[in-house]
Design a protein around this motif. Structure first.
Motif, PDB file in Angstrom:
ATOM      1  N   SER A 111       0.653  -1.008  -0.025  1.00 19.00           N
ATOM      2  CA  SER A 111       0.017  -0.187  -0.004  1.00 19.00           C
ATOM      3  C   SER A 111       0.941   1.414   0.363  1.00 19.00           C
ATOM      4  O   SER A 111       1.672   0.978   0.390  1.00 19.00           O
ATOM      5  N   LEU A 112       0.238   2.426  -0.182  1.00 18.13           N
ATOM      6  CA  LEU A 112       1.388   3.808  -0.241  1.00 18.13           C
ATOM      7  C   LEU A 112       1.573   4.091   0.786  1.00 18.13           C
ATOM      8  O   LEU A 112       2.414   4.474   1.150  1.00 18.13           O
ATOM      9  N   VAL A 113       0.634   3.524   1.786  1.00  9.12           N
ATOM     10  CA  VAL A 113       1.449   3.567   3.642  1.00  9.12           C
ATOM     11  C   VAL A 113       2.417   3.236   3.878  1.00  9.12           C
ATOM     12  O   VAL A 113       3.605   4.309   4.447  1.00  9.12           O
ATOM     13  N   LYS A 114       2.660   2.378   3.180  1.00  5.82           N
ATOM     14  CA  LYS A 114       3.121   1.901   3.447  1.00  5.82           C
ATOM     15  C   LYS A 114       4.884   2.025   2.951  1.00  5.82           C
ATOM     16  O   LYS A 114       6.504   1.613   3.722  1.00  5.82           O
ATOM     17  N   GLY A 115       4.564   2.197   2.060  1.00 10.20           N
ATOM     18  CA  GLY A 115       6.040   3.181   0.561  1.00 10.20           C
ATOM     19  C   GLY A 115       6.091   3.746   1.422  1.00 10.20           C
ATOM     20  O   GLY A 115       7.503   4.045   1.608  1.00 10.20           O
ATOM     21  N   VAL A 116       5.446   4.984   2.146  1.00 14.26           N
ATOM     22  CA  VAL A 116       5.900   5.930   2.208  1.00 14.26           C
ATOM     23  C   VAL A 116       6.644   6.065   3.566  1.00 14.26           C
ATOM     24  O   VAL A 116       7.405   7.078   3.933  1.00 14.26           O
ATOM     25  N   ALA A 117       5.861   5.273   4.158  1.00 14.89           N
ATOM     26  CA  ALA A 117       6.754   4.507   5.378  1.00 14.89           C
ATOM     27  C   ALA A 117       8.064   4.344   5.825  1.00 14.89           C
ATOM     28  O   ALA A 117       9.089   4.603   7.014  1.00 14.89           O
ATOM     29  N   SER A 118       8.343   4.033   4.714  1.00  6.85           N
ATOM     30  CA  SER A 118       9.733   3.247   4.786  1.00  6.85           C
ATOM     31  C   SER A 118      10.703   4.081   4.671  1.00  6.85           C
ATOM     32  O   SER A 118      11.526   4.196   5.463  1.00  6.85           O
ATOM     33  N   TYR A 119      10.681   5.039   4.169  1.00  6.37           N
ATOM     34  CA  TYR A 119      11.162   6.669   3.992  1.00  6.37           C
ATOM     35  C   TYR A 119      11.584   7.077   5.206  1.00  6.37           C
ATOM     36  O   TYR A 119      12.465   7.542   6.092  1.00  6.37           O
ATOM     37  N   SER A 120      10.492   7.392   6.178  1.00  5.18           N
ATOM     38  CA  SER A 120      10.857   7.970   7.420  1.00  5.18           C
ATOM     39  C   SER A 120      10.746   7.233   8.475  1.00  5.18           C
ATOM     40  O   SER A 120      12.096   7.083   9.096  1.00  5.18           O
ATOM     41  N   LEU A 121      11.286   5.613   8.140  1.00  4.79           N
ATOM     42  CA  LEU A 121      11.353   4.170   9.219  1.00  4.79           C
ATOM     43  C   LEU A 121      13.014   4.601   9.071  1.00  4.79           C
ATOM     44  O   LEU A 121      13.963   4.616   9.214  1.00  4.79           O
ATOM     45  N   GLU A 122      13.671   4.725   7.251  1.00  3.89           N
ATOM     46  CA  GLU A 122      14.768   5.034   7.305  1.00  3.89           C
ATOM     47  C   GLU A 122      15.230   6.183   8.260  1.00  3.89           C
ATOM     48  O   GLU A 122      17.193   6.464   8.898  1.00  3.89           O
ATOM     49  N   LEU A 123      15.054   7.431   8.018  1.00  3.54           N
ATOM     50  CA  LEU A 123      15.470   8.495   8.221  1.00  3.54           C
ATOM     51  C   LEU A 123      15.477   8.775   9.956  1.00  3.54           C
ATOM     52  O   LEU A 123      16.469   9.312  11.072  1.00  3.54           O
ATOM     53  N   MET A 124      14.736   8.413  10.410  1.00  2.53           N
ATOM     54  CA  MET A 124      14.806   7.853  11.818  1.00  2.53           C
ATOM     55  C   MET A 124      15.838   6.636  12.308  1.00  2.53           C
ATOM     56  O   MET A 124      16.001   6.656  13.222  1.00  2.53           O
ATOM     57  N   ARG A 125      16.078   5.926  11.637  1.00  2.00           N
ATOM     58  CA  ARG A 125      16.922   5.057  12.410  1.00  2.00           C
ATOM     59  C   ARG A 125      18.388   5.308  11.415  1.00  2.00           C
ATOM     60  O   ARG A 125      19.535   5.294  11.953  1.00  2.00           O
ATOM     61  N   ALA A 126      18.295   6.167  10.772  1.00  3.29           N
ATOM     62  CA  ALA A 126      20.271   6.911  10.482  1.00  3.29           C
ATOM     63  C   ALA A 126      20.232   8.101  11.704  1.00  3.29           C
ATOM     64  O   ALA A 126      21.486   8.136  11.806  1.00  3.29           O
ATOM     65  N   VAL A 127      19.202   8.945  11.917  1.00  8.06           N
ATOM     66  CA  VAL A 127      19.916  10.040  12.731  1.00  8.06           C
ATOM     67  C   VAL A 127      18.623   9.409  13.779  1.00  8.06           C
ATOM     68  O   VAL A 127      17.825  10.005  14.511  1.00  8.06           O
ATOM     69  N   PRO A 128      19.463   9.375  15.392  1.00  8.92           N
ATOM     70  CA  PRO A 128      18.545   8.081  15.875  1.00  8.92           C
ATOM     71  C   PRO A 128      18.554  10.194  17.498  1.00  8.92           C
ATOM     72  O   PRO A 128      17.818  10.330  17.911  1.00  8.92           O
ATOM     73  N   SER A 129      19.023  10.910  17.166  1.00  3.50           N
ATOM     74  CA  SER A 129      18.900  12.628  18.096  1.00  3.50           C
ATOM     75  C   SER A 129      18.206  13.227  17.099  1.00  3.50           C
ATOM     76  O   SER A 129      18.040  14.208  17.386  1.00  3.50           O
ATOM     77  N   LEU A 130      17.130  12.610  15.920  1.00  6.95           N
ATOM     78  CA  LEU A 130      16.167  13.341  15.382  1.00  6.95           C
ATOM     79  C   LEU A 130      14.595  13.728  16.241  1.00  6.95           C
ATOM     80  O   LEU A 130      14.506  13.063  17.205  1.00  6.95           O
ATOM     81  N   GLY A 131      14.567  15.116  16.397  1.00  8.41           N
ATOM     82  CA  GLY A 131      13.779  15.741  16.939  1.00  8.41           C
ATOM     83  C   GLY A 131      12.335  16.050  16.939  1.00  8.41           C
ATOM     84  O   GLY A 131      11.097  16.230  17.210  1.00  8.41           O
ATOM     85  N   VAL A 132      12.187  16.750  15.499  1.00  9.51           N
ATOM     86  CA  VAL A 132      11.047  17.107  14.601  1.00  9.51           C
ATOM     87  C   VAL A 132      11.419  16.651  13.255  1.00  9.51           C
ATOM     88  O   VAL A 132      12.088  17.031  12.742  1.00  9.51           O
ATOM     89  N   LEU A 133      10.623  16.082  13.497  1.00  9.93           N
ATOM     90  CA  LEU A 133       9.725  15.431  11.998  1.00  9.93           C
ATOM     91  C   LEU A 133       8.999  16.939  10.975  1.00  9.93           C
ATOM     92  O   LEU A 133       8.006  16.354  11.126  1.00  9.93           O
ATOM     93  N   TYR A 134       9.190  17.444  10.028  1.00 13.48           N
ATOM     94  CA  TYR A 134       8.002  18.476   8.995  1.00 13.48           C
ATOM     95  C   TYR A 134       7.402  17.595   7.901  1.00 13.48           C
ATOM     96  O   TYR A 134       8.850  16.215   6.873  1.00 13.48           O
TER      97      TYR A 134
END
Length: 168
Positions: free
Chosen positions: A1-24
């Protein structure tokens, strides 16, 4: 589904940047934000999620403030991917539970963000893809000391529109 596909970039970003505080995250119909919520919840992270809409397509912003679905007209000339007149009920439900706020940006702010992205990174971003950077620029004063990110999505902009915007 579309949501699963776009969730992958958020998942990759959050894994790559453990200090991420705010996501726009730009909101068109809501799949990108729903994907960001799913990724954050799957990782058990405390990332603040901020939605971004065009002030010329404010249905999600108005619905967020009213805590119910509010239809709104669309008049954006540059952020087609955010041109939504009525929120998706499932997406709105998720957004109301998980998003801290929604920022509205103007077409002029989006164009400045598109131009800045091109000048600094040589990436072409469509209006919807640059809207989150426009929101970050607007709120930069309250972001000092925070690790902030946004997904740079979409290069679906007509060459003539992009060229005129860069020259103009």
């Amino acid at each position: 589904s579309l949501v699963k596909g776009v969730a992958s970039y958020s998942l990759e970003l959050m894994r790559a940047v453990p200090s991420l505080g705010v996501l726009y995250v730009p909101i068109g119909l809501g799949s990108g934000m729903c994907g960001a919520v799913a990724a954050r919840e799957a990782l058990g992270r405390r990332v603040e999620l901020v939605g971004v809409v065009s002030q010329h397509a404010p249905t999600y912003a108005r619905s967020f403030r009213a805590h119910c679905s509010v239809e709104a007209p669309v008049s954006t000339r540059i952020a087609d991917g955010l041109a939504c007149r009525s929120p998706d009920p499932n997406a709105l439900s998720i957004i109301l539970r998980h998003v801290s706020r929604i920022v509205e940006v103007s077409d002029d702010e989006v164009e400045r963000a598109m131009s800045l992205l091109y000048a600094c990174t040589h990436n072409v971003a469509e209006g919807a893809g640059a809207a989150a950077l426009a929101a970050i620029a607007r709120e930069r004063g309250q972001l000092t000391g925070k690790c902030v990110a946004f997904p740079l999505s979409g290069a679906n902009v007509d060459r003539s529109v992009f060229g005129a915007m860069l020259l103009g």
